[in-house]
Design a protein around this motif. Structure first.
Motif, mmCIF file in Angstrom:
data_model
loop_
_atom_site.group_PDB
_atom_site.id
_atom_site.type_symbol
_atom_site.label_atom_id
_atom_site.label_comp_id
_atom_site.label_asym_id
_atom_site.label_seq_id
_atom_site.Cartn_x
_atom_site.Cartn_y
_atom_site.Cartn_z
ATOM 1 N N VAL A 206 4.718 15.569 -1.280
ATOM 2 C CA VAL A 206 3.981 15.648 -0.019
ATOM 3 C C VAL A 206 4.281 14.439 0.864
ATOM 4 N N ILE A 207 4.266 13.247 0.293
ATOM 5 C CA ILE A 207 4.543 12.026 1.043
ATOM 6 C C ILE A 207 5.614 11.238 0.312
ATOM 7 N N THR A 208 6.264 10.355 1.025
ATOM 8 C CA THR A 208 7.323 9.531 0.457
ATOM 9 C C THR A 208 6.841 8.088 0.307
ATOM 10 N N GLY A 209 7.525 7.364 -0.545
ATOM 11 C CA GLY A 209 7.188 5.960 -0.720
ATOM 12 C C GLY A 209 7.444 5.144 0.533
ATOM 13 N N LYS A 210 8.456 5.524 1.312
ATOM 14 C CA LYS A 210 8.737 4.810 2.554
ATOM 15 C C LYS A 210 7.587 4.959 3.547
ATOM 16 N N ARG A 211 7.015 6.141 3.612
ATOM 17 C CA ARG A 211 5.882 6.345 4.510
ATOM 18 C C ARG A 211 4.661 5.568 4.025
ATOM 19 N N MET A 212 4.424 5.536 2.712
ATOM 20 C CA MET A 212 3.310 4.764 2.171
ATOM 21 C C MET A 212 3.475 3.283 2.478
ATOM 22 N N ALA A 213 4.717 2.793 2.391
ATOM 23 C CA ALA A 213 4.961 1.385 2.710
ATOM 24 C C ALA A 213 4.690 1.087 4.177
ATOM 25 N N GLY A 214 4.899 2.067 5.043
ATOM 26 C CA GLY A 214 4.621 1.855 6.456
ATOM 27 C C GLY A 214 3.145 1.868 6.804
ATOM 28 N N TRP A 215 2.301 2.337 5.869
ATOM 29 C CA TRP A 215 0.860 2.382 6.110
ATOM 30 C C TRP A 215 0.144 1.110 5.706
ATOM 31 N N TRP A 216 0.832 0.074 5.260
ATOM 32 C CA TRP A 216 0.170 -1.027 4.566
ATOM 33 C C TRP A 216 -0.836 -1.759 5.470
ATOM 34 N N ARG A 217 -0.572 -1.891 6.746
ATOM 35 C CA ARG A 217 -1.520 -2.590 7.627
ATOM 36 C C ARG A 217 -2.825 -1.801 7.766
ATOM 37 N N GLY A 218 -2.694 -0.504 8.041
ATOM 38 C CA GLY A 218 -3.897 0.312 8.168
ATOM 39 C C GLY A 218 -4.663 0.434 6.867
ATOM 40 N N MET A 219 -3.952 0.486 5.734
ATOM 41 C CA MET A 219 -4.629 0.600 4.442
ATOM 42 C C MET A 219 -5.392 -0.675 4.110
#
Length: 315
Positions: A206-219
């Motif tokens: 469903v999601i990729t690790g690259k996209r998860m890494a791009g969410w780090w500020r919001g997370m």
């Protein structure tokens, strides 16, 4: 003889008629309910100890010396709370509630196994491996979050009681207090499951690790806000004690997702596994091949309309 023959005829891939599925589901539900009933009866003999285990740290934090034999009494100059039970049936219903909740939790390894045994025959080999890994990681993560809730509840109680009017008598209904404790434990436990949920979504494509890494500020911002709301203590140590582990778990989940993406790319290049069907490529490589195949498969033209013994040349 009939039962043994039925067991021998069982499909090795776990396929069976709908009636057999329903029968197996019924048997596993009965076993799970029986285990919950047994653990509930056992917990009923210790329900007072269970209540004390959850309420004593809170009452000690607000300066109270509590026991079931006598009411809470103030041991310091700070605000003191007193546990009360309203109604004649309140102690009995509270005992049933605590015993049943404890029985469900204590029997969770058994009924989770029954759920797994019902679902496992329909899974591929890799899916079974991943499912066991997720269950094995999810239970410790939930316990870790529950521990942080248990640790932060006394600090939260002391902060909340500071809003009381001076000289007022703080009465804590025991059923409301236990419901608050259970909600905090569930919320903290589920919050620690967030990284595991992200890993499951990544393994599901469903999601990729690259996209998860791009969410780090919001997370980081979202986790910090959640920790500030869930732990209303004035000191930042309590907030960081909850937010810090979730930060670490999130970045660990991102690392696992990135590794899994690279592994999936290598696996796709090697082809499907032994127990998975390969995809058929029905697209021809060359237009000339299409014309050759269509020409070779065309029926021969009928050279004459004369019939021999009632048949033409095409027949």
């Amino acid at each position: 003889m009939l039962k043994s023959a039925r067991k021998q005829e069982k499909d090795p891939e776990g396929r069976m008629p709908l009636a057999e599925h329903l029968r197996e589901l019924r048997n596993r539900l009965v076993k799970s309910l029986l285990a919950i009933v047994i653990t509930t009866i056992i917990a009923a003999f210790f329900y007072k100890d269970i209540i004390q285990f959850f309420t004593d740290p809170i009452l000690e934090a607000v300066g109270c010396d509590y026991s079931f034999a006598e009411l809470a009494k103030n041991t310091s100059e700070t605000q003191c709370a007193r546990i009360v039970q309203n109604g004649l049936l309140s102690p009995f219903t509270l005992a049933l509630t605590v015993s049943l909740a404890s029985g469900v939790v204590l029997a969770s390894p058994f009924w989770l196994y029954q759920l797994w045994a019902f679902v496992a025959p329909g899974l591929h080999r890799s899916e079974k491996k991943y499912s066991l890994a997720f269950v094995g990681a999810g239970f410790p993560l939930f316990l870790t979050g529950a521990y942080f809730a248990y640790w932060s509840l006394p600090k939260m109680a002391s902060v909340m009681l500071e809003f009381s009017i001076i000289g007022s008598d703080n009465q804590l209904p025991l059923d409301d207090l236990l419901q608050l404790i259970m909600r905090m434990i569930v919320v903290f436990g589920l919050s620690f499951e967030l990284p595991l949920l992200l890993v499951m979504l990544n393994f599901g494509g469903v999601i990729t690790g690259k996209r998860m890494a791009g969410w780090w500020r919001g997370m980081i911002l979202g986790i910090t806000l959640f920790a500030a709301i869930a732990t209303p203590s004035t000191d930042p140590i309590s907030m960081l004690a909850l937010a810090g582990p979730i930060w670490v778990l999130y970045f660990a989940a991102t690392g696992i997702a990135l590794v899994n993406d690279r592994r999936r790319a290598r696996r796709d290049a090697m082809g499907p596994a032994d127990d998975e069907a390969s995809e058929l490529d029905l697209t021809p490589d060359d237009i000339g091949e299409v014309e050759a195949v269509s020409a070779s498969r065309a029926l021969p033209e009928q050279t004459s309309t004369d019939r021999v013994n009632g048949y033409d040349d095409v027949t």
